[in-house]
Design a protein around this motif. Structure first.
Motif, PDB file in Angstrom:
ATOM      1  N   GLY A 296       0.823  -1.209   0.000  1.00 25.98           N
ATOM      2  CA  GLY A 296       0.000   0.000   0.000  1.00 25.98           C
ATOM      3  C   GLY A 296       0.854   1.254   0.000  1.00 25.98           C
ATOM      4  N   ILE A 319      -2.265   0.812  -4.660  1.00 26.88           N
ATOM      5  CA  ILE A 319      -3.444   1.693  -4.561  1.00 26.88           C
ATOM      6  C   ILE A 319      -3.464   2.626  -5.776  1.00 26.88           C
ATOM      7  N   LEU A 372      -9.407   7.026   0.887  1.00 21.25           N
ATOM      8  CA  LEU A 372      -8.890   5.649   0.975  1.00 21.25           C
ATOM      9  C   LEU A 372     -10.000   4.709   1.440  1.00 21.25           C
ATOM     10  N   ALA A 377      -9.369   0.860   0.226  1.00 19.71           N
ATOM     11  CA  ALA A 377      -7.924   0.598   0.100  1.00 19.71           C
ATOM     12  C   ALA A 377      -7.390   0.105   1.434  1.00 19.71           C
ATOM     13  N   THR A 379      -5.182  -0.045   4.592  1.00 15.86           N
ATOM     14  CA  THR A 379      -4.291   0.848   5.346  1.00 15.86           C
ATOM     15  C   THR A 379      -3.979   0.188   6.684  1.00 15.86           C
TER      16      THR A 379
END
Ligand SMILES: *Cc1c(COP(=O)(O)O)cnc(C)c1O
Length: 395
Positions: A296, A319, A372, A377, A379
């Motif tokens: 990421g 990403i 995000l 995404a 994280t």
């Protein structure tokens, strides 16, 4: 969902042009004055008097009506001669491009290039200079903060490396992204030429360049054969009408703007500005570290000591950086910088230079975190929480 929530004040968080304070905008909004006498001459004097202090130098400043590239060219053309060897210290795209300009203008360019994600190694500079026993290299070009990589070179260490090699080359530093954001001491650090521009830390629209020339640079100027009439330092310092300083009509509106910006720098104080930028950058770095996860996001600058206070380059990994930027800009009202140069894959940048405070930085971080989330995404953790904690330490 793609709901549009961007109707408030837009925030452009790219690393230049930066946010222009209302005070500077209002100072620029005026009718054209007499350019031969009256108030404008006071404005010009105030600007020229304030400029040395910003670069911590007693050197003479020159002001170009140009972007930073014009100031780059003024620095090269006034000090060097066709065929001179020039050493470029590269840790990002901007150093490389300054070297390309030098090459185009007839100089022989060689480079010391940093490892990806790292600043230039002073030991490599010393070694390169030691190999030039005849002292053919006449200038060393280095970018203080490379805006592409967001890496800060250690200028005192580079100066020490040049001295350790006993090399007489001129040291020329591009402070376009760093001036008034990062500690910079032209005289104490033994810099011969400093180059800057109006639209980054100096909070004024693009259109002015600045070049400070120290005594060794002015001496080199006497025999430089790349000199051209428009950029020439001598003709800009002759006694006579003040507009010689600009080789023509002064950039009236920008002069009013930069005068106001320099007043703001003076009111806040340079040291206080450096501290503010350090604190805000630490919040951004903490956020990205919190988001980081294998595959990421990650900080491009791997050594924390080399991370710039003015701009942060974030590698996006798997990403989709374009989608992230478009959600932030088109749906939320924050424009992020694109990745430029070789930063090992897709990237984006956050500018945090100049007229920037806590809500602006937390707003950008919070918006990225929301985007995000919208993208699902991966994280590691909350960047907002990490940034707030970093700021809590200094508030
Ligand atoms: C922005 C920038 C430049 C180029 O300036 P322009 O005004 O676009 O010509 C050069 N060097 C650095 C470090 C910069 O940040």
């Amino acid at each position: 969902m793609d709901m549009w929530l961007g109707a408030g004040r837009e925030l452009v968080a790219i690393p230049g042009p930066t946010v222009v304070p209302d005070r500077v905008l209002s100072a620029m909004h005026r009718a054209m004055p007499d350019i031969y006498a009256g108030e404008l001459t006071d404005v010009i004097d105030e600007v020229f008097d304030a400029l040395p202090g910003v670069a911590r130098t007693a050197s003479r400043p020159f002001v170009t009506i140009s972007n930073g590239h014009g100031a780059w060219e003024m620095a090269l053309s006034n000090t060097l001669s066709r065929g001179d060897r020039v050493l470029v210290l590269e840790c990002g795209r901007f150093g490389t491009v300054w070297g390309e300009m030098a090459q185009f203008n007839g100089l022989r360019v060689e480079a010391v290039t940093a490892d990806t994600g790292r600043a230039v190694d002073p030991a490599a500079v010393e070694e390169h200079l030691r190999r030039d026993a005849q002292h053919e290299i006449t200038a060393i070009l280095v970018v203080h903060v490379d805006t592409a990589s967001s890496i800060r070179n250690d200028l005192p260490a580079i100066r020490a490396a040049i001295d350790a090699a006993g090399h007489p080359a001129l040291l020329m530093v591009d402070c376009i992204a760093s001036l008034a954001c990062e500690r910079y001491e032209m005289d104490a650090w033994g810099v011969d030429v400093t180059v800057a521009a109006s639209q980054k830390g100096l909070m004024t629209p693009p259109g002015l360049g600045f070049v400070w020339a120290g005594p060794r640079a002015l001496a080199a100027h006497q025999s430089a054969d790349l000199r051209t009439r428009y950029w020439d330092w001598t003709s800009r310092t002759e006694n006579g009408p003040y507009y010689l300083r600009f080789c023509g009509t002064p950039p009236v509106t920008h002069l009013y703007g930069i005068r106001e910006a320099l007043r703001m720098v003076g009111e806040e104080g340079l040291e206080a500005r450096w501290h503010r930028h350090t604190a805000l950058a630490a919040a951004v770095h903490a956020a990205v570290d919190a988001w980081s996860t294998p595959g990421g996001l990650s900080l491009h600058a791997t050594d924390p000591a080399e991370r710039a206070n003015a701009v942060t380059t974030i590698r996006a990994g798997a990403i989709d950086a374009d989608r992230l930027r478009s959600i932030c800009r088109d749906d939320a009202g924050v424009t992020l910088g694109i990745g430029v140069g070789d930063v090992a894959g897709p990237a984006f940048r956050i500018g945090h230079m100049g007229h920037v405070n806590v809500p602006m930085v937390l707003g950008v971080i919070g918006t990225i975190e929301a985007a995000l989330g919208a993208m699902r995404a991966p994280t590691g953790g909350s960047g907002v929480a990490a940034a707030s904690a970093a700021l809590a330490d200094v508030l």
